[in-house]
Design a protein around this motif. Sequence first.
Motif, mmCIF file in Angstrom:
data_model
loop_
_atom_site.group_PDB
_atom_site.id
_atom_site.type_symbol
_atom_site.label_atom_id
_atom_site.label_comp_id
_atom_site.label_asym_id
_atom_site.label_seq_id
_atom_site.Cartn_x
_atom_site.Cartn_y
_atom_site.Cartn_z
ATOM 1 N N ALA A 1 34.484 41.036 53.685
ATOM 2 C CA ALA A 1 34.135 40.568 55.026
ATOM 3 C C ALA A 1 32.716 40.012 55.043
ATOM 4 C CB ALA A 1 34.248 41.722 56.021
ATOM 5 N N ASP A 2 32.438 39.260 56.099
ATOM 6 C CA ASP A 2 31.065 38.835 56.382
ATOM 7 C C ASP A 2 30.753 39.268 57.809
ATOM 8 O OD1 ASP A 2 32.228 36.945 58.097
ATOM 9 O OD2 ASP A 2 31.775 35.243 56.794
ATOM 10 N N LEU A 3 29.657 38.788 58.352
ATOM 11 C CA LEU A 3 29.234 39.228 59.680
ATOM 12 C C LEU A 3 30.226 38.855 60.777
ATOM 13 C CD1 LEU A 3 25.434 38.457 59.384
ATOM 14 C CD2 LEU A 3 26.622 40.624 59.013
ATOM 15 N N ASP A 4 31.081 37.871 60.520
ATOM 16 C CA ASP A 4 32.071 37.444 61.504
ATOM 17 C C ASP A 4 33.408 38.166 61.374
ATOM 18 O OD1 ASP A 4 30.344 35.582 62.709
ATOM 19 O OD2 ASP A 4 30.821 34.099 61.160
ATOM 20 N N GLY A 5 33.604 38.923 60.283
ATOM 21 C CA GLY A 5 34.855 39.642 60.105
ATOM 22 C C GLY A 5 35.467 39.440 58.735
ATOM 23 N N LEU A 6 36.724 39.799 58.626
ATOM 24 C CA LEU A 6 37.444 39.754 57.356
ATOM 25 C C LEU A 6 37.554 38.322 56.823
ATOM 26 C CD1 LEU A 6 39.013 41.587 55.366
ATOM 27 C CD2 LEU A 6 41.075 40.963 56.612
ATOM 28 N N ARG A 7 37.242 38.138 55.545
ATOM 29 C CA ARG A 7 37.334 36.811 54.916
ATOM 30 C C ARG A 7 38.468 36.719 53.910
ATOM 31 N NH1 ARG A 7 32.077 33.872 53.519
ATOM 32 N NH2 ARG A 7 33.593 32.254 53.159
ATOM 33 N N ALA A 8 38.725 37.829 53.201
ATOM 34 C CA ALA A 8 39.760 37.800 52.160
ATOM 35 C C ALA A 8 40.145 39.230 51.819
ATOM 36 C CB ALA A 8 39.229 37.094 50.914
ATOM 37 N N ARG A 9 41.259 39.349 51.132
ATOM 38 C CA ARG A 9 41.643 40.641 50.579
ATOM 39 C C ARG A 9 42.296 40.399 49.231
ATOM 40 N NH1 ARG A 9 45.158 42.876 55.346
ATOM 41 N NH2 ARG A 9 43.542 41.785 56.328
ATOM 42 N N PHE A 10 42.053 41.315 48.337
ATOM 43 C CA PHE A 10 42.539 41.228 46.973
ATOM 44 C C PHE A 10 43.047 42.591 46.548
ATOM 45 C CE2 PHE A 10 38.765 38.603 47.518
ATOM 46 C CZ PHE A 10 39.166 37.360 47.060
ATOM 47 N N SER A 11 43.948 42.612 45.593
ATOM 48 C CA SER A 11 44.257 43.880 44.937
ATOM 49 C C SER A 11 43.204 44.058 43.842
ATOM 50 C CB SER A 11 45.655 43.852 44.319
ATOM 51 O OG SER A 11 45.688 42.938 43.235
ATOM 52 N N LEU A 12 42.971 45.296 43.444
ATOM 53 C CA LEU A 12 42.042 45.524 42.339
ATOM 54 C C LEU A 12 42.514 44.787 41.097
ATOM 55 C CD1 LEU A 12 39.591 46.839 41.055
ATOM 56 C CD2 LEU A 12 40.989 48.889 40.683
ATOM 57 N N ASP A 13 43.815 44.771 40.876
ATOM 58 C CA ASP A 13 44.362 44.093 39.701
ATOM 59 C C ASP A 13 44.052 42.593 39.709
ATOM 60 O OD1 ASP A 13 45.797 44.366 37.243
ATOM 61 O OD2 ASP A 13 47.491 43.344 38.192
ATOM 62 N N ALA A 14 43.994 41.980 40.887
ATOM 63 C CA ALA A 14 43.666 40.553 40.958
ATOM 64 C C ALA A 14 42.201 40.308 40.580
ATOM 65 C CB ALA A 14 43.938 40.013 42.362
ATOM 66 N N LEU A 15 41.315 41.267 40.915
ATOM 67 C CA LEU A 15 39.894 41.109 40.595
ATOM 68 C C LEU A 15 39.527 41.630 39.216
ATOM 69 C CD1 LEU A 15 38.162 42.087 43.963
ATOM 70 C CD2 LEU A 15 38.557 39.800 43.035
ATOM 71 N N LEU A 16 40.341 42.549 38.692
ATOM 72 C CA LEU A 16 40.057 43.144 37.380
ATOM 73 C C LEU A 16 41.373 43.298 36.618
ATOM 74 C CD1 LEU A 16 37.632 44.354 35.760
ATOM 75 C CD2 LEU A 16 38.328 46.583 36.653
ATOM 76 N N PRO A 17 41.953 42.164 36.191
ATOM 77 C CA PRO A 17 43.261 42.237 35.529
ATOM 78 C C PRO A 17 43.174 42.943 34.177
ATOM 79 C CG PRO A 17 42.375 40.015 35.404
ATOM 80 C CD PRO A 17 41.449 40.804 36.281
ATOM 81 N N HIS A 18 44.257 43.612 33.831
ATOM 82 C CA HIS A 18 44.365 44.297 32.544
ATOM 83 C C HIS A 18 43.198 45.257 32.336
ATOM 84 C CE1 HIS A 18 47.458 41.354 31.842
ATOM 85 N NE2 HIS A 18 46.587 40.393 32.072
ATOM 86 N N SER A 19 42.860 45.996 33.377
ATOM 87 C CA SER A 19 41.677 46.854 33.356
ATOM 88 C C SER A 19 41.837 48.068 32.448
ATOM 89 C CB SER A 19 41.343 47.314 34.767
ATOM 90 O OG SER A 19 42.344 48.177 35.259
ATOM 91 N N PHE A 20 40.707 48.583 32.043
ATOM 92 C CA PHE A 20 40.608 49.826 31.294
ATOM 93 C C PHE A 20 40.323 50.925 32.301
ATOM 94 C CE2 PHE A 20 38.335 53.055 28.889
ATOM 95 C CZ PHE A 20 39.083 53.148 27.727
ATOM 96 N N GLY A 21 41.131 51.964 32.274
ATOM 97 C CA GLY A 21 40.941 53.029 33.252
ATOM 98 C C GLY A 21 41.156 54.402 32.666
ATOM 99 N N PRO A 22 41.121 55.422 33.516
ATOM 100 C CA PRO A 22 41.241 56.796 33.061
ATOM 101 C C PRO A 22 42.491 57.065 32.214
ATOM 102 C CG PRO A 22 40.553 56.745 35.349
ATOM 103 C CD PRO A 22 40.893 55.333 34.955
ATOM 104 N N GLY A 23 43.574 56.392 32.534
ATOM 105 C CA GLY A 23 44.805 56.594 31.776
ATOM 106 C C GLY A 23 44.678 56.243 30.300
ATOM 107 N N HIS A 24 43.793 55.311 29.988
ATOM 108 C CA HIS A 24 43.594 54.947 28.584
ATOM 109 C C HIS A 24 42.980 56.085 27.777
ATOM 110 C CE1 HIS A 24 44.005 50.918 30.373
ATOM 111 N NE2 HIS A 24 44.535 50.613 29.209
ATOM 112 N N LEU A 25 42.339 57.002 28.456
ATOM 113 C CA LEU A 25 41.694 58.130 27.802
ATOM 114 C C LEU A 25 42.498 59.417 27.966
ATOM 115 C CD1 LEU A 25 38.029 57.363 28.869
ATOM 116 C CD2 LEU A 25 39.132 56.853 26.682
ATOM 117 N N GLY A 26 43.720 59.262 28.498
ATOM 118 C CA GLY A 26 44.586 60.412 28.701
ATOM 119 C C GLY A 26 44.251 61.195 29.957
ATOM 120 N N ALA A 27 43.383 60.651 30.795
ATOM 121 C CA ALA A 27 43.013 61.329 32.041
ATOM 122 C C ALA A 27 43.898 60.837 33.176
ATOM 123 C CB ALA A 27 41.547 61.043 32.382
ATOM 124 N N ALA A 28 44.098 61.685 34.150
ATOM 125 C CA ALA A 28 44.868 61.280 35.339
ATOM 126 C C ALA A 28 44.083 60.227 36.105
ATOM 127 C CB ALA A 28 45.147 62.486 36.224
ATOM 128 N N GLY A 29 44.799 59.309 36.751
ATOM 129 C CA GLY A 29 44.100 58.321 37.566
ATOM 130 C C GLY A 29 44.794 57.029 37.641
#
Length: 135
Positions: free
Chosen positions: A107-135
Motif C-alpha cells: 500500500a501507499d498513503l492512498d491505500g492498497l496498490r497491489a497484492r502478491f503471494s510470497l511465492d510470486a515475490l520469492l519463487p522456489h524459496s529456501f525455508g524451514p522445511g529444507h532443514l527438516g524444521a516445521a514451517g
Amino acid sequence: MTDLSVLLAAARGARARAHAPYSGFRVGAAILDEAGVVHAGCNVENAAYPVGTCAEAGAIAAMVAAGGREIRAILILGDGPEPVTPCGACRQRIREFASPGTVIHVADLDGLRARFSLDALLPHSFGPGHLGAAG
C-alpha cells in the motif's frame, strides 16, 4: 480474518513513527499472526549504514516477541512512485514464518496498490522445511 483496513491502519501508524532521518523514506508494516493478532513495525535507520532495520523485520520481531509464530498476512506501506515491496532480505525473513501462498499486501498513503503471494515475490524459496524444521 482481520479486515485489511486494520492492517492498513497499523502499518500507517507504525510508518508515522519510523526513524528515517537519512533517506526520509518511511515504511510501516503490519502482520496478522495465526491467533488473529496484529503486530506492527517501522524502519529504523542508523548513521552507520546498513545497520538499520526494515519495517518488515521490526514487525516480525514484534510478532515473535508476543508469541506469534506464523504470518497469515502482511501489509507493507511506503510512499513511492512504484509499489514498495519487501527487499530481498525481508522476503527471506517473511518466508521463515509464512507459507508460499501467504498474501503480501502493498500500500501507499492512498491505500492498497497491489497484492502478491510470497511465492510470486520469492519463487522456489529456501525455508524451514529444507532443514527438516516445521514451517
